[in-house]
Design an enzyme around this catalytic site. Structure first.
Site, mmCIF file in Angstrom:
data_model
loop_
_atom_site.group_PDB
_atom_site.id
_atom_site.type_symbol
_atom_site.label_atom_id
_atom_site.label_comp_id
_atom_site.label_asym_id
_atom_site.label_seq_id
_atom_site.Cartn_x
_atom_site.Cartn_y
_atom_site.Cartn_z
ATOM 1 N N HIS A 9 0.945 -1.022 -0.029
ATOM 2 C CA HIS A 9 -0.032 0.050 0.071
ATOM 3 C C HIS A 9 0.973 1.287 0.091
ATOM 4 O O HIS A 9 1.757 1.255 0.826
ATOM 5 C CB HIS A 9 -0.908 -0.036 1.336
ATOM 6 N N HIS A 167 -10.634 -6.759 2.102
ATOM 7 C CA HIS A 167 -8.976 -6.357 1.631
ATOM 8 C C HIS A 167 -8.462 -5.689 2.971
ATOM 9 O O HIS A 167 -8.990 -5.841 4.138
ATOM 10 C CB HIS A 167 -9.395 -5.503 0.706
#
Length: 324
Positions: A9, A167
């Site tokens: 991320h 997620h």
């Protein structure tokens, strides 16, 4: 030589790649993949495919991922499922893990061998001062029973509408915030898709069981007193699926809305939510059934008004039936 894909991320993957080069020197067949806030799963999959394509076609691939259950893991896992003999995944990426992966490529020739080898160094690199702060090894927890033996009404810790389903934001931020005993993806489509079902159950955070069930089964479970000890985190892919559950008697007083993927015919009402008239009609129906809406990606975000976003985008709402 085994190719290494570092995925994360944000910019973490690029940063740790640079750190690894400072310590171990520039490496061949290593690619950093970043998943940025303005991107979706399809964008991430394209980045991962491009990284793999930069290696030789017969190279094995080791994915080093920041977070189990996050989007970089989920998309990498989908690729892994198609090439299990040539690929491996390790999550919890840290610098000792990356350096050991670089080092081990000189004498280990398979992604599976490297993945198994680097776990020891990765875990050993997590230490504390003072040393007594380190926790003692705990006995493994027993697996949750498939059919609980409760007596009463199950509770919903969170009901979330999110086209990405399970997620990173759900597996970490939301699960820690609402503390469910079980995560349930409620979707007829996903329940019929064995690959997606498997990927979702594997993405469950430690200590929480994840299930994928069709909507009718969720309705039955809701009315089954044996689930009275459970705290559910429900995940829905579409507003229509939420409406079917609510119409079937599942009591969802508030619906958290995380993301709705864009497709042909849909209008973006903010940077992560896309709707069409059918969606708008469904949100109206849910509103008229007494459901409140909470637009937040993560718990720390300020809550936004879904209906206000819809109106601002130019859709018309019939407010005559709105419950005060």
């Amino acid at each position: 030589m085994v190719g290494i894909v570092i995925a994360s991320h944000g910019e973490f993957a690029k940063g740790i790649l640079q750190s690894g080069e400072m310590i171990f020197g520039k490496q061949e067949k290593v690619a950093a993949v970043t998943f940025m806030p303005n991107e979706g799963p399809d964008d991430l999959r394209k980045h991962l495919d491009a990284a793999i394509a930069s290696f030789a076609s017969d190279d094995e691939v080791l994915f080093l991922i920041d977070l189990w259950g996050g989007s970089p893991f989920n998309q990498s896992n989908a690729i892994y499922e198609e090439h299990k003999d040539k690929m491996a995944i390790v999550t919890g990426l840290n610098l000792p893990m990356l350096i050991e992966a670089y080092s081990s490529r000189s004498n280990l020739n398979s992604a599976h061998e490297i993945a198994a080898h680097i776990l020891v160094e990765a875990r050993a690199g997590v230490r504390t001062k003072p040393e007594e702060l380190a926790p003692k090894a705990a006995a493994p927890k027993a697996k949750a029973a498939i059919i609980p033996q409760g007596d009463g009404q199950a509770k919903i810790s969170l009901a979330r509408l999110d086209s990405r389903l399970l997620h990173g934001q759900v597996a970490t931020a939301w699960s820690k915030s609402v503390n469910p005993t079980r995560i349930i993806v409620v979707s007829d489509n996903v329940a019929k898709d064995q690959l997606r079902k498997s990927l979702i159950t594997e993405a469950a955070p430690p200590g929480i069981k994840a299930n994928v069930i069709p909507i009718d089964k969720m309705i039955k479970i809701w009315h089954d007193p044996r689930f009275g000890n459970e705290r559910f985190l429900l995940l829905f892919e579409t507003a229509e699926d939420v409406a079917r559950a609510v119409d079937g008697g599942v009591d969802i007083p508030e619906l958290n809305i995380g993301s709705l993927a864009h497709s042909d015919g849909k209008t973006m009402i903010n940077n992560v939510l896309a709707v069409d008239q059918k969606d708008v009609d469904t949100f109206e129906h849910l509103r008229d059934k007494g459901v409140k809406f909470d637009v937040r990606k993560v718990p720390s975000d300020d809550s936004k008004d879904m209906l206000a976003l819809i109106k601002k985008a130019g859709f018309k709402l019939d407010d005559s039936k709105e419950k005060k």
